[in-house]
Design an enzyme around this catalytic site. Sequence first.
Site, mmCIF file in Angstrom:
data_model
loop_
_atom_site.group_PDB
_atom_site.id
_atom_site.type_symbol
_atom_site.label_atom_id
_atom_site.label_comp_id
_atom_site.label_asym_id
_atom_site.label_seq_id
_atom_site.Cartn_x
_atom_site.Cartn_y
_atom_site.Cartn_z
ATOM 1 N N SER A 1 35.866 -21.533 -46.473
ATOM 2 C CA SER A 1 34.426 -21.346 -46.579
ATOM 3 C C SER A 1 33.772 -21.820 -45.280
ATOM 4 O O SER A 1 34.078 -21.305 -44.216
ATOM 5 C CB SER A 1 33.880 -22.065 -47.814
ATOM 6 O OG SER A 1 32.563 -21.669 -48.095
ATOM 7 N N ASP B 1 33.892 -12.079 -53.629
ATOM 8 C CA ASP B 1 33.314 -13.340 -53.172
ATOM 9 C C ASP B 1 31.790 -13.231 -53.139
ATOM 10 O O ASP B 1 31.228 -12.321 -52.530
ATOM 11 C CB ASP B 1 33.841 -13.684 -51.783
ATOM 12 C CG ASP B 1 33.607 -15.131 -51.402
ATOM 13 O OD1 ASP B 1 32.552 -15.678 -51.791
ATOM 14 O OD2 ASP B 1 34.462 -15.721 -50.736
ATOM 15 N N HIS C 1 34.946 -16.347 -54.598
ATOM 16 C CA HIS C 1 34.998 -17.413 -53.600
ATOM 17 C C HIS C 1 35.992 -18.507 -53.972
ATOM 18 O O HIS C 1 36.604 -19.119 -53.103
ATOM 19 C CB HIS C 1 33.603 -18.025 -53.438
ATOM 20 C CG HIS C 1 33.439 -18.840 -52.198
ATOM 21 N ND1 HIS C 1 33.485 -18.295 -50.938
ATOM 22 C CD2 HIS C 1 33.218 -20.165 -52.015
ATOM 23 C CE1 HIS C 1 33.294 -19.249 -50.034
ATOM 24 N NE2 HIS C 1 33.133 -20.388 -50.654
#
Length: 684
Positions: free
Chosen positions: A539, A624, A659
């Site tokens: 991330s 995501d 995600h």
Amino acid sequence: MADINSALTAKKIPHSMTHHGHQRIDNYYWMRDDQRKNDEILNHLHVENEHVAAALAPHKSLQTSLFEEMKARIVKDDSSVPVKDGTYWYVSDVSGDNEYACHYRAKDEHLNEKTLLLDVNELAREHEYYDVGDLAVSPNDQLLAYSEDLDGRRIYTFRFKDIASGEYLHDVLANTEGELVWGNDNKTVFYVRKDEQTLLGTQVYRHILGTPQSDDVLVYEEHDHQFYMGLGKSRDESQIYIYLSATETSDLLVLDATRPEGKFERLIPRTMGHEYGLDKLGDTYYILSNNNAINFRLLTASQQNIAQVQQWQEVVAHRADVLLEGLELFDSHFVVTEREMGQIRFVVHDYQGGSYQLTFNDACYYAGVGQNPEPGATTVRIYYSSLTTPSSVYDCDLVSGNKVLRKQQEVLGEFNSDDYGCERVFVTSRDGVNIPVSLVYKKASFKKDGTNPLLQYGYGAYGITIDPTFSSTTLSLLNRGFVYAIAHIRGSEMLGRTWYENGKKAFKENSFNDFVDVTRSLTQQGYGDSNKVFASGGSAGGLLMGAVANQAPELYLGIGCHVPFLDVLTTMLDETIPLTTNEYDEWGNPNNAPDYHSILAYSPYDNIEAKDYPNILVTTGLHDSQVQYWEPMKWVAKLREYKTDNNLLLFKTDMDAGHGGASGRFKSLHEKALEMAFFISLLD
């Protein structure tokens, strides 16, 4: 090889973007498909996945072995420590090869005559991805609300069931943030509706059971899209809260929980730059505030003067070297979480001015306040873990501070914590700042002579601190001679709020410099072989990996770059992309020229050059919701165009996940095994 290279080479369609008199040409802008239905894009992702499988096929047995040994350390039949909340004790169990938990409750701590609330395995049976976001029992204990996400986009649907009969109500609440608060009338609930395009939650709705969602009433809308929105209840459950949080500003609205038909009112005037956390017990509000206190201080206020910030009474003063991180209120005591020099401690206060500290002895560890639903409890539940100590749950007596170990994570197989060593060291950065680093290794295989492979992990954003916790999966690397290091770079709050401020917006490059400087120092000190260094991050940590690969590619044999935020400038210029407007106070607003050029200087996608890059494994999820799949897809395509080496560049997309990666306690191990096999294979 020519055929696969040809298939992996993406076409180029120039897309011009001009801002502040500066033009950029993005040849891979076409890879964005908000609907995720474009056949050409999906086919390219499948080709990339096939390339990963082919490239790592010689190491398939290693990957399988890693998965099996990680899975073998996990206790198949396990349960949480029961938590008392009102009349009932709540517990979650996992068993056998089940991926998910079953949730129960009982009327006594020994869990006699448990009632099944929810079998998540049954709910997930027909889905490749499944996640339960929230479980919320009504105040009268009769109804259960839970939220579910079926594709990893973090768009949740709420369902309701009668606990006694197991029958579902007709009520279904779609497109929510996944959290819900009950009014004290047991029939009114509040939830945050999510915008399907931006994925922002800006509207709070009131729903009355038995009515269609189309009849729900909008009770609050936030028009400043820099704010995240959440819901909660006061400690004494007398008030319902709407929490509003931007990176640098807090806000809160309140409603009497016994009058859910009423109107939410702002509790404290919104002041830009004022961050605070608040709770209420009885007639007193307790506020952790950064007003004249960058590391926060604790104050109290009555219901009559809560809006007058100048009249708040100080309870715990601000200190330049101590960060106040949290507060838990009990009828007899309150517990403040503090952090000094990166280490967490708990200070237990009584209401007469007395206090004492709860501390732990490991060189580096994480501890946090666990679930404590009952204000009348005489103990505080504490979660504890270190790099060598498995996750542990303690109940600590509020009066004496005596700790009772309720449970420690069992690690199956030949695990002995004494076989592993951990250290906290400080590395001096290029600008003279001391960066904390947490290290763990297996004593028998570690020699501080520069011969061990080293894996360095980092994040460094949003003030999120990656504390050193135990990982049974990491044992697979430690047992193969790896040293594992967490670089606590600027951008976190490891060393207080200033540590965060010096790692965001115009100071963001400090995060990348810190990570690189830690790598150089650890190899110079002999913690790792300079030719066997690996780096990993996800991330915002994936942004870190992209920036590090541009700045110092020669330092790393391999990089793991997961759900990475790589196309920072283009994303931050596009308010239709989820979460962009929330992030201006973190990265800067590139609609302003100074922020534009600051981001341009480090944005990984914009700074790819014709040079050698390390071996790189990139992973993402098609669905995501935080970092869109096309960011890593574009980055990989551009890297293939520019890089001058023959090193591996592997890009794997989970076509079912978002995600957070794969759901389930075993499925996610495949992702860890993939990265480990990638790293280990490079040592051959």
